[in-house]
Design an enzyme around this catalytic site. Structure first.
Site, PDB file in Angstrom:
ATOM      1  N   LEU A   1      -0.677  -1.855   0.816  1.00 59.93           N
ATOM      2  CA  LEU A   1      -1.545  -0.926   0.079  1.00 59.93           C
ATOM      3  C   LEU A   1      -0.853  -0.400  -1.164  1.00 59.93           C
ATOM      4  CD1 LEU A   1      -3.322   1.557   2.528  1.00 59.93           C
ATOM      5  CD2 LEU A   1      -4.407   0.119   0.815  1.00 59.93           C
ATOM      6  N   GLY A   2       0.437  -0.074  -1.011  1.00 62.63           N
ATOM      7  CA  GLY A   2       1.173   0.502  -2.129  1.00 62.63           C
ATOM      8  C   GLY A   2       2.586   0.846  -1.725  1.00 62.63           C
ATOM      9  N   GLU A   3       3.381   1.162  -2.735  1.00 59.16           N
ATOM     10  CA  GLU A   3       4.784   1.479  -2.491  1.00 59.16           C
ATOM     11  C   GLU A   3       5.160   2.729  -3.265  1.00 59.16           C
ATOM     12  OE1 GLU A   3       9.142  -0.652  -3.116  1.00 59.16           O
ATOM     13  OE2 GLU A   3       7.330  -1.882  -3.184  1.00 59.16           O
ATOM     14  N   GLY A   4       5.819   3.673  -2.592  1.00 56.44           N
ATOM     15  CA  GLY A   4       6.294   4.880  -3.252  1.00 56.44           C
ATOM     16  C   GLY A   4       7.807   4.942  -3.161  1.00 56.44           C
TER      17      GLY A   4
ATOM     18  N   TYR B   1       9.529   6.749  -1.230  1.00 53.83           N
ATOM     19  CA  TYR B   1      10.010   6.978   0.132  1.00 53.83           C
ATOM     20  C   TYR B   1       9.609   5.887   1.115  1.00 53.83           C
ATOM     21  CZ  TYR B   1      11.842  11.575  -0.925  1.00 53.83           C
ATOM     22  OH  TYR B   1      12.603  12.589  -1.426  1.00 53.83           O
ATOM     23  N   GLY B   2       8.560   5.141   0.796  1.00 52.43           N
ATOM     24  CA  GLY B   2       8.123   4.149   1.777  1.00 52.43           C
ATOM     25  C   GLY B   2       7.081   3.198   1.241  1.00 52.43           C
TER      26      GLY B   2
ATOM     27  N   LYS C   1       2.675   3.277   7.607  1.00 49.78           N
ATOM     28  CA  LYS C   1       3.633   3.669   6.575  1.00 49.78           C
ATOM     29  C   LYS C   1       5.041   3.398   7.082  1.00 49.78           C
ATOM     30  CE  LYS C   1       3.801   7.391   3.187  1.00 49.78           C
ATOM     31  NZ  LYS C   1       3.363   8.744   2.878  1.00 49.78           N
TER      32      LYS C   1
ATOM     33  N   ASP D   1       0.292  16.748  -4.573  1.00 48.43           N
ATOM     34  CA  ASP D   1       0.074  15.410  -5.137  1.00 48.43           C
ATOM     35  C   ASP D   1      -1.416  15.101  -5.228  1.00 48.43           C
ATOM     36  OD1 ASP D   1       1.004  13.053  -6.270  1.00 48.43           O
ATOM     37  OD2 ASP D   1       1.285  12.036  -4.358  1.00 48.43           O
TER      38      ASP D   1
END
Length: 252
Positions: free
Chosen positions: A24-27, A29-30, A47, A140
């Protein structure tokens, strides 16, 4: 040498139960995935904590789990499971598939006039007020984290959320202080930008030169007053309840 973490591949079964469908996505932290829960056959969000800077990231994941357990609201994703695989924390959450404002405005050509934009903000505020009442600030509230499904608004991604009782970390820029301070005002500020995004959906530029939103948008005196306070250009709102009363006046 920089440590690069590879995401799970599609089809990987995590913890003997969750089959990865897509990243889905990457930040920072994870990494987040859509996965299928093989027990319930439902789609979930999985996650995965990144392993670098482990101590700090573990604390962040544990806090997010704690926050999601504390919140029980139909418009906030539920935490289903948390587990550790070889020292890497994982969270499993409700998967809420919907449209972001970007999708609605740019792909589906939706526009919002003043009344519609403020009505939509009022819907978001009811969820955010619930979060604040539980001693939590989201920090956020960007466009990707507010989604709509069948006309209902959902607030997602509590990875940066904090308890209002926590101390602030060092914030270096003005924008960081406005968006990340552990205070309800930071959520209100972020929602001011969310509201501006909605209002600009019906704006037609008339000149090449970019001006400020106050010059470009044709707003009522009441709407301008609310926006200036949300963006902390005038006396900031001290609570969402206070803001919601003024938003209701704009809607009329």
């Amino acid at each position: 040498m920089m440590f690069v973490e590879k995401p799970y591949r599609e089809g990987t079964v995590v913890n003997g139960r969750y089959t990865i469908q897509a990243l889905l996505g990457e930040g920072s932290y994870g990494m987040a995935y859509v996965a299928r829960d093989e027990e319930t056959k439902e789609l979930v969000v999985l996650k995965q904590m990144k392993r670098a800077k482990k101590k700090k990231r573990r604390a962040s994941f544990e806090r997010e789990a704690l926050i999601l357990k504390k919140l029980n609201h139909p418009q906030i994703p539920k935490l289903y499971d948390s587990f550790d695989v070889r020292g890497t924390l994982h969270l499993v959450m409700e998967y809420i598939e919907g449209d972001t404002m970007e999708t609605l405005i740019f792909d589906k050509n939706k526009t919002y006039d003043e009344k519609e934009a403020f009505s939509l903000l009022a819907d978001v505020l009811r969820v955010v007020q619930y979060i604040h009442e539980h001693g939590i600030v989201h920090r956020d509230l960007r466009i990707p984290n507010i989604v709509f499904r069948n006309g209902v608004v959902y607030v997602l991604d509590f990875g940066l959320a904090r308890f209002l009782s926590e101390k602030n970390e060092r914030l270096f820029t003005l924008e960081q202080r406005l968006r990340r301070t552990i205070d309800v005002k930071s959520d209100i500020y972020a929602l001011g930008h969310f509201l501006l995004f909605l209002l600009y959906s019906s704006y037609e530029p008339t000149a090449d030169k970019e001006k400020s939103w106050e010059d470009e948008l044709s707003l009522s005196k009441e709407a301008r007053y609310v926006l200036r306070r949300m963006l902390q250009l005038d006396l900031p709102y001290a609570s969402v309840a206070q803001l919601a009363r003024d938003v209701a006046d704009v809607i009329g």
